[in-house]
Design a protein around this motif. Structure first.
Motif, PDB file in Angstrom:
ATOM      1  N   GLN A  76       0.758  -1.297  -0.287  1.00 14.20           N
ATOM      2  CA  GLN A  76      -0.100  -0.238   0.110  1.00 14.20           C
ATOM      3  C   GLN A  76       0.542   1.089  -0.241  1.00 14.20           C
ATOM      4  OE1 GLN A  76      -2.375  -0.264   3.715  1.00 14.20           O
ATOM      5  NE2 GLN A  76      -4.531  -1.338   2.064  1.00 14.20           N
ATOM      6  N   ALA A  77       1.972   1.468  -0.735  1.00 11.41           N
ATOM      7  CA  ALA A  77       2.917   2.584  -0.930  1.00 11.41           C
ATOM      8  C   ALA A  77       1.820   3.348  -1.253  1.00 11.41           C
ATOM      9  CB  ALA A  77       3.838   2.067  -0.944  1.00 11.41           C
ATOM     10  N   ARG A  78       1.889   4.914  -1.081  1.00  8.77           N
ATOM     11  CA  ARG A  78       1.523   6.686  -1.923  1.00  8.77           C
ATOM     12  C   ARG A  78       2.584   6.796  -2.545  1.00  8.77           C
ATOM     13  NH1 ARG A  78       0.177   8.657   3.353  1.00  8.77           N
ATOM     14  NH2 ARG A  78       1.624   7.415   4.188  1.00  8.77           N
ATOM     15  N   ILE A  79       2.936   7.253  -3.797  1.00  4.75           N
ATOM     16  CA  ILE A  79       3.666   7.303  -5.015  1.00  4.75           C
ATOM     17  C   ILE A  79       3.051   8.513  -4.974  1.00  4.75           C
ATOM     18  CG2 ILE A  79       4.634   6.522  -6.906  1.00  4.75           C
ATOM     19  CD1 ILE A  79       4.238   3.791  -6.141  1.00  4.75           C
ATOM     20  N   ALA A  80       3.500   9.940  -4.737  1.00  6.30           N
ATOM     21  CA  ALA A  80       3.819  10.719  -5.880  1.00  6.30           C
ATOM     22  C   ALA A  80       5.118  11.079  -6.339  1.00  6.30           C
ATOM     23  CB  ALA A  80       4.087  12.007  -4.854  1.00  6.30           C
ATOM     24  N   VAL A  81       4.349  11.114  -8.247  1.00  3.58           N
ATOM     25  CA  VAL A  81       5.050  11.717  -9.302  1.00  3.58           C
ATOM     26  C   VAL A  81       5.811  12.699 -10.035  1.00  3.58           C
ATOM     27  CG1 VAL A  81       5.518  11.315 -11.647  1.00  3.58           C
ATOM     28  CG2 VAL A  81       4.170   9.271 -10.264  1.00  3.58           C
ATOM     29  N   GLN A  82       6.007  12.897  -9.813  1.00  2.13           N
ATOM     30  CA  GLN A  82       6.553  14.702 -10.259  1.00  2.13           C
ATOM     31  C   GLN A  82       7.783  15.037 -11.405  1.00  2.13           C
ATOM     32  OE1 GLN A  82       8.346  16.982  -6.979  1.00  2.13           O
ATOM     33  NE2 GLN A  82       6.093  17.026  -5.690  1.00  2.13           N
ATOM     34  N   ASN A  83       7.385  15.486 -12.189  1.00  3.21           N
ATOM     35  CA  ASN A  83       7.987  16.028 -13.133  1.00  3.21           C
ATOM     36  C   ASN A  83       9.748  17.020 -13.369  1.00  3.21           C
ATOM     37  OD1 ASN A  83       9.162  16.004 -15.639  1.00  3.21           O
ATOM     38  ND2 ASN A  83       7.299  17.213 -16.696  1.00  3.21           N
ATOM     39  N   GLY A  84      10.675  16.667 -13.228  1.00  2.00           N
ATOM     40  CA  GLY A  84      11.745  17.641 -13.111  1.00  2.00           C
ATOM     41  C   GLY A  84      12.465  17.879 -14.411  1.00  2.00           C
ATOM     42  N   THR A  85      11.575  17.802 -15.197  1.00  2.00           N
ATOM     43  CA  THR A  85      11.921  17.606 -16.221  1.00  2.00           C
ATOM     44  C   THR A  85      11.109  18.726 -16.910  1.00  2.00           C
ATOM     45  OG1 THR A  85      10.615  16.409 -18.187  1.00  2.00           O
ATOM     46  CG2 THR A  85      12.708  15.520 -16.280  1.00  2.00           C
ATOM     47  N   THR A  86      11.535  19.551 -18.690  1.00  2.00           N
ATOM     48  CA  THR A  86      10.416  20.651 -19.080  1.00  2.00           C
ATOM     49  C   THR A  86       9.721  19.645 -20.281  1.00  2.00           C
ATOM     50  OG1 THR A  86      12.532  20.658 -21.079  1.00  2.00           O
ATOM     51  CG2 THR A  86      12.400  22.312 -19.111  1.00  2.00           C
ATOM     52  N   THR A  87       9.668  18.740 -20.143  1.00  2.00           N
ATOM     53  CA  THR A  87       8.571  17.839 -21.435  1.00  2.00           C
ATOM     54  C   THR A  87       7.138  17.388 -20.510  1.00  2.00           C
ATOM     55  OG1 THR A  87      10.646  15.996 -21.573  1.00  2.00           O
ATOM     56  CG2 THR A  87       8.772  15.332 -22.257  1.00  2.00           C
ATOM     57  N   GLY A  88       6.627  18.438 -20.963  1.00  2.00           N
ATOM     58  CA  GLY A  88       4.703  18.222 -19.860  1.00  2.00           C
ATOM     59  C   GLY A  88       4.439  17.522 -20.207  1.00  2.00           C
ATOM     60  N   SER A  89       3.553  17.100 -19.197  1.00  3.11           N
ATOM     61  CA  SER A  89       2.486  15.674 -19.479  1.00  3.11           C
ATOM     62  C   SER A  89       3.382  14.417 -18.841  1.00  3.11           C
ATOM     63  CB  SER A  89       1.884  16.027 -20.158  1.00  3.11           C
ATOM     64  OG  SER A  89       0.797  16.908 -20.564  1.00  3.11           O
ATOM     65  N   LEU A  90       4.471  14.493 -18.482  1.00  2.00           N
ATOM     66  CA  LEU A  90       5.417  13.500 -18.570  1.00  2.00           C
ATOM     67  C   LEU A  90       4.982  12.626 -16.653  1.00  2.00           C
ATOM     68  CD1 LEU A  90       7.602  11.750 -19.660  1.00  2.00           C
ATOM     69  CD2 LEU A  90       9.387  13.306 -18.159  1.00  2.00           C
ATOM     70  N   ALA A  91       4.916  13.890 -16.094  1.00  2.00           N
ATOM     71  CA  ALA A  91       4.452  13.376 -14.358  1.00  2.00           C
ATOM     72  C   ALA A  91       3.061  12.588 -14.887  1.00  2.00           C
ATOM     73  CB  ALA A  91       3.995  14.247 -13.481  1.00  2.00           C
ATOM     74  N   SER A  92       2.030  13.150 -15.254  1.00  2.00           N
ATOM     75  CA  SER A  92       0.574  12.888 -15.994  1.00  2.00           C
ATOM     76  C   SER A  92       0.943  11.845 -15.683  1.00  2.00           C
ATOM     77  CB  SER A  92      -0.142  13.786 -16.367  1.00  2.00           C
ATOM     78  OG  SER A  92      -1.394  12.996 -16.846  1.00  2.00           O
ATOM     79  N   HIS A  93       1.270  11.162 -16.845  1.00  2.00           N
ATOM     80  CA  HIS A  93       1.589   9.638 -18.435  1.00  2.00           C
ATOM     81  C   HIS A  93       2.316   8.782 -17.175  1.00  2.00           C
ATOM     82  CE1 HIS A  93       0.174  12.051 -21.656  1.00  2.00           C
ATOM     83  NE2 HIS A  93       0.964  12.790 -22.003  1.00  2.00           N
ATOM     84  N   THR A  94       3.320   9.199 -16.683  1.00  2.00           N
ATOM     85  CA  THR A  94       4.207   8.094 -15.672  1.00  2.00           C
ATOM     86  C   THR A  94       2.643   7.684 -15.147  1.00  2.00           C
ATOM     87  OG1 THR A  94       5.756   9.592 -16.411  1.00  2.00           O
ATOM     88  CG2 THR A  94       6.013   7.888 -13.693  1.00  2.00           C
TER      89      THR A  94
END
Length: 171
Positions: A76-94
């Motif tokens: 039950q690991a709660r994960i946050a994904v953050q985009n540390g690049t200039t590529t748009g929508s990468l966090a959402s897609h990931t």
């Protein structure tokens, strides 16, 4: 859109609507690392129902994949994904990619900056199985996995996407 959906739904004949139920005979009791008692799917018993309801889209899972899903669910690991690049929508897609594979992504968005060269995992709570799966899935070196002590977080794991990141096409 809702009105169009309702109008479309009215046109579906009752004979074309399928339904099914997952009952207790199709589950297995699990205990999470925190001691919570949860029910996991017994994929072997659920598979015929899934095939009946969704005959063309249900992938066959082998025992290792079922075990992987059960271990992720138990941790039950709660994960946050953050985009540390200039590529748009990468966090959402990931985030979508991870959710489709049984990970519990609870947040996604931009990182504190956009110049991360390497993808980083920050493990706040020792959810080692999930951390290991993320590292394996995204080819993250052990040197880029941090285990800070004495820091509280709303999430168990923070995945910060760097320039080296590539979203796998499939696994």
């Amino acid at each position: 859109d809702i009105i169009r959906l309702a109008q479309w739904a009215e046109q579906i004949e009752d004979g074309n609507i399928k339904q099914g139920m997952i009952d207790s005979s199709m589950t297995v009791p699990l205990v999470t690392p925190n001691g919570a008692q949860v029910l996991g799917l017994n994929r072997e018993k659920v598979r015929p129902l899934i095939k009946e309801l969704f005959p063309d889209k249900t992938p066959e899972l082998d025992e290792a994949q079922v075990e992987d899903l059960n271990r992720l669910a138990a941790e039950q690991a709660r994960i946050a994904v953050q985009n540390g690049t200039t590529t748009g929508s990468l966090a959402s897609h990931t985030a979508t990619f991870l959710k489709e594979r049984g990970f519990q992504v609870v947040q996604f968005g931009n990182a504190d900056r956009f110049d991360y060269a390497q993808t980083v995992i920050i493990d706040y709570s020792g959810k080692s199985y999930t951390v290991g799966r993320l590292a394996q899935l995204f080819h993250i070196a052990e040197s880029n996995i941090q285990h800070p002590s004495g820091i509280s977080s709303e999430v168990d794991i923070l995945l910060i996407i760097g320039q080296d990141f590539q979203l796998p096409s499939s696994e």
